[in-house]
Design an enzyme around this catalytic site. Structure first.
Site, PDB file in Angstrom:
ATOM      1  NE  ARG A   3       0.890  10.314  10.163  1.00 24.12           N
ATOM      2  CZ  ARG A   3       0.443   9.344   9.360  1.00 24.12           C
ATOM      3  NH1 ARG A   3      -0.739   8.841   9.543  1.00 24.12           N
ATOM      4  NH2 ARG A   3       1.182   8.913   8.356  1.00 24.12           N
ATOM      5  NE  ARG A  22      -7.116   4.581   6.069  1.00 23.48           N
ATOM      6  CZ  ARG A  22      -6.531   5.626   6.618  1.00 23.48           C
ATOM      7  NH1 ARG A  22      -6.845   5.981   7.832  1.00 23.48           N
ATOM      8  NH2 ARG A  22      -5.634   6.312   5.947  1.00 23.48           N
ATOM      9  CB  CYS A  63      -4.388  10.755  11.783  1.00 24.24           C
ATOM     10  SG  CYS A  63      -2.828   9.946  12.001  1.00 24.24           S
ATOM     11  CG  ASP A  97       3.756   1.504   9.508  1.00 23.68           C
ATOM     12  OD1 ASP A  97       3.413   2.352  10.333  1.00 23.68           O
ATOM     13  OD2 ASP A  97       3.924   1.751   8.300  1.00 23.68           O
ATOM     14  CE  LYS A  99      -1.583   1.446   4.188  1.00 23.97           C
ATOM     15  NZ  LYS A  99      -1.171   2.807   4.529  1.00 23.97           N
ATOM     16  CG  ASN A 100       2.397   2.693   3.531  1.00 26.70           C
ATOM     17  OD1 ASN A 100       1.237   3.020   3.284  1.00 26.70           O
ATOM     18  ND2 ASN A 100       2.846   2.492   4.760  1.00 26.70           N
TER      19      ASN A 100
HETATM   20  C1  EPZ Z   1       4.610   6.951   6.316  1.00 26.33           C
HETATM   21  O1  EPZ Z   1       3.853   8.015   6.876  1.00 26.33           O
HETATM   22  C2  EPZ Z   1       3.676   5.769   6.217  1.00 26.33           C
HETATM   23  N1  EPZ Z   1       2.544   6.116   5.364  1.00 26.33           N
HETATM   24  C3  EPZ Z   1       3.193   5.365   7.606  1.00 26.33           C
HETATM   25  O2  EPZ Z   1       2.408   4.200   7.489  1.00 26.33           O
HETATM   26  C4  EPZ Z   1       4.421   5.042   8.478  1.00 26.33           C
HETATM   27  O3  EPZ Z   1       3.995   4.781   9.789  1.00 26.33           O
HETATM   28  C5  EPZ Z   1       5.387   6.217   8.480  1.00 26.33           C
HETATM   29  O4  EPZ Z   1       5.732   6.603   7.119  1.00 26.33           O
HETATM   30  C6  EPZ Z   1       6.678   5.936   9.224  1.00 26.33           C
HETATM   31  O5  EPZ Z   1       7.308   4.833   8.678  1.00 26.33           O
HETATM   32  C7  EPZ Z   1       2.667   6.015   4.042  1.00 26.33           C
HETATM   33  O6  EPZ Z   1       3.701   5.649   3.510  1.00 26.33           O
HETATM   34  C8  EPZ Z   1       1.483   6.352   3.240  1.00 26.33           C
HETATM   35  P1  EPZ Z   1       6.748  10.313   8.254  1.00 26.33           P
HETATM   36  P2  EPZ Z   1       4.413   9.506   6.847  1.00 26.33           P
HETATM   37  O7  EPZ Z   1       6.617  11.606   7.511  1.00 26.33           O
HETATM   38  O8  EPZ Z   1       5.125   9.737   5.578  1.00 26.33           O
HETATM   39  C9  EPZ Z   1       7.083  13.660  11.649  1.00 26.33           C
HETATM   40  C10 EPZ Z   1       0.583   2.774   8.021  1.00 26.33           C
HETATM   41  O9  EPZ Z   1       0.102   2.219   9.049  1.00 26.33           O
HETATM   42  N2  EPZ Z   1       6.898  14.653  10.565  1.00 26.33           N
HETATM   43  O10 EPZ Z   1       7.960   9.503   7.991  1.00 26.33           O
HETATM   44  O11 EPZ Z   1       3.299  10.393   7.206  1.00 26.33           O
HETATM   45  C11 EPZ Z   1       5.830  12.833  11.886  1.00 26.33           C
HETATM   46  O12 EPZ Z   1       4.909  13.507  12.693  1.00 26.33           O
HETATM   47  C12 EPZ Z   1       1.116   4.170   8.082  1.00 26.33           C
HETATM   48  O13 EPZ Z   1       0.617   2.225   6.914  1.00 26.33           O
HETATM   49  C13 EPZ Z   1       7.043  15.988  10.839  1.00 26.33           C
HETATM   50  O14 EPZ Z   1       7.330  16.399  11.971  1.00 26.33           O
HETATM   51  O15 EPZ Z   1       5.445   9.442   8.052  1.00 26.33           O
HETATM   52  C14 EPZ Z   1       6.411  11.595  12.507  1.00 26.33           C
HETATM   53  O16 EPZ Z   1       6.625  11.803  13.860  1.00 26.33           O
HETATM   54  C15 EPZ Z   1       0.692   5.011   9.168  1.00 26.33           C
HETATM   55  N3  EPZ Z   1       6.861  16.879   9.836  1.00 26.33           N
HETATM   56  C16 EPZ Z   1       7.751  11.425  11.792  1.00 26.33           C
HETATM   57  O17 EPZ Z   1       8.050  12.715  11.248  1.00 26.33           O
HETATM   58  C17 EPZ Z   1       6.570  16.494   8.555  1.00 26.33           C
HETATM   59  O18 EPZ Z   1       6.412  17.361   7.669  1.00 26.33           O
HETATM   60  C18 EPZ Z   1       7.767  10.390  10.671  1.00 26.33           C
HETATM   61  O19 EPZ Z   1       6.668  10.618   9.799  1.00 26.33           O
HETATM   62  C19 EPZ Z   1       6.433  15.126   8.291  1.00 26.33           C
HETATM   63  C20 EPZ Z   1       6.597  14.208   9.307  1.00 26.33           C
END
Ligand code: EPZ
Length: 419
Positions: free
Chosen positions: A123, A400, A118, A308, A22-23
């Protein structure tokens, strides 16, 4: 509202195949905006993918989803393009924000709804916007929307992310592919899903190299011809089923259509706990071991142990001997499965970012509530192990991200049904 009913404490026996990721599919669907004709194979039939396809259709791309073959054909004739990602589509699936980079770089502007918080944390998308600004985009936030503009196109730049983010790396990459000159992205996320996106972009004609956490993109022409890409396997689905087997496979079970080299940290941790795993080129064989050992794990960006899989691992740790600890280092609120697992008899205490799990404990069935995708599947695992009947509410979270979950489990003799 649909529920899952599981009659637990039954041995699993059989073979499972793993679906497409999915991701990996979500950013590649967003990247299809950059192409003309794209065919994607191994698409998982899950709700988030349907929402992303709805978003592409809203933007003006034509899609032909051949669901029985897990294939989607996408056509972008660059006519009547709507550079808007509306709230109604982005609110249900945060990955909608990934159309920002491609729309901006190809059409010079984009209006994309802010995804909002969320269940697992606030996020924010500040890192996405930071990178786009560095590429020369003008960005304004108004009425819950991101307004981005680059009338004369984006300009290549050297960008070092202050912290690692999967989505921000993807959005920056998707914007940089049409920027003038060279872009160097440093301190990037290097998840296998990002590697898959890079492979897709290369097929489109983009010149990209990556070394460690640095990705370099050089201004290049795009191909007009049709490109075909097969999505990689879902490593989180694999991890989930490996844990199911570690809990309940008395005889060896095989999990297929994977590449074990991509999930090295997950396999290493399961082996350390005492799970018996044999790797082959495109499968793993797993068997339960009754004598499981405690472990301390911290979630980290790839190649570390994935957030995850944190909830699923926690269920396994309720069944091992001794006190284990899991530190959740990626999201601030990703322990919502804990109160539900405790209702089933688990002994878990949370101290700041760390869950302390006492094992082994006998889990017993209860009526529980799913809160996000991975928390939900951890309740399914707990239900499979628990004595008696478990009822899981709010299972739309599961839909999802897990393709054919009940069918796959039923084919391995699990007693699970949806009502
Ligand atoms: C991706 O989310 C995945 N989603 C998530 O999968 C996964 O948990 C996550 O990466 C971490 O591996 C998809 O790929 C669609 P991040 P993403 O930006 O990109 C902070 C699932 O269950 N951050 O790497 O949103 C954020 O708050 C899901 O399949 C900022 O501060 O994750 C978090 O603490 C849920 N500012 C950390 O970075 C930003 O602009 C990592 O988030 C962006 C992120």
């Amino acid at each position: 509202m649909q529920k899952l009913i599981i009659k637990g404490n039954k041995e699993l026996n059989g073979k499972i195949y793993i679906s497409g990721s999915k991701n990996a599919t979500l950013p590649i669907l967003a990247a299809s905006i950059l192409g003309n004709q794209v065919q994607l194979k191994n698409i998982p039939l899950v709700k988030d993918i349907f929402t992303m396809v709805d978003l592409l259709n809203f933007i003006g791309l034509k899609t032909n989803f051949i669901k029985r073959k897990n294939i989607i054909n996408i056509l972008n004739i660059d006519k009547n393009i709507n550079t808007l990602a509306p709230y109604k589509l982005v609110k249900t699936m945060r990955a909608g924000v990934l159309v920002l980079g491609p729309l901006l770089t190809k059409y010079g502007k984009a209006k994309v709804s802010l995804p909002g918080g969320c269940a697992i944390g606030t996020r924010p998308v500040d890192l996405h916007l930071f990178a786009l600004k560095k590429l020369g985009a003008k960005i304004k936030i108004k009425d819950g929307y991101i307004f981005a503009e680059a009338k004369k196109g984006l300009i290549g730049s050297v960008i070092r992310f202050p912290s690692i983010s999967v989505g921000a790396t993807e959005n920056a990459l998707l914007a940089a592919v049409k920027a003038k000159g060279k872009t160097i992205l440093k301190n990037c996320a290097i998840e296998p899903e990002i590697k898959d996106l890079i492979e897709f972009l290369k097929k489109l004609g983009v010149k990209i190299t990556s070394k460690g956490r640095t990705i370099t993109i050089i201004e290049s022409g795009f191909k007009n011809s049709k490109i075909v890409h097969e999505i990689i396997f879902d490593r989180i689905e694999l991890g989930t089923y490996m844990i199911a087997c570690a809990l309940l496979a008395k005889k060896k079970m095989k999990i297929e259509r994977i590449n074990p080299r991509i999930v090295k940290s997950e396999i290493d941790i399961l082996k350390k706990i005492g799970v018996k795993i044999i790797k082959s080129k495109s499968a793993v064989t797993i068997k339960r071991n009754k004598k499981l050992k405690k472990i301390n794990v911290t979630t980290k960006p790839y190649p570390g142990f994935p957030t995850d899989l944190q909830a699923q691992l926690m269920v396994l740790l309720t069944q091992v001997n001794g006190v284990s600890k899991i530190k959740e280092n990626i999201f601030e609120n990703r322990f919502m499965h804990v109160p539900e697992l405790k209702r089933m008899g688990a002994q878990i205490e949370i101290k700041n970012k760390t869950a302390i799990i006492k094992g082994p404990t006998k889990l017993t069935g209860a009526e529980v509530m799913a809160t996000d995708l991975r928390a939900s599947v951890s309740l399914v695992l707990a239900g499979l192990v628990a004595e008696n009947r478990t009822i899981i509410n709010r299972i739309y979270h599961l839909d999802r991200g897990y393709e054919f979950l009940e069918d796959k489990l039923k084919s391995c003799k699990a007693e699970i049904k949806r009502i």
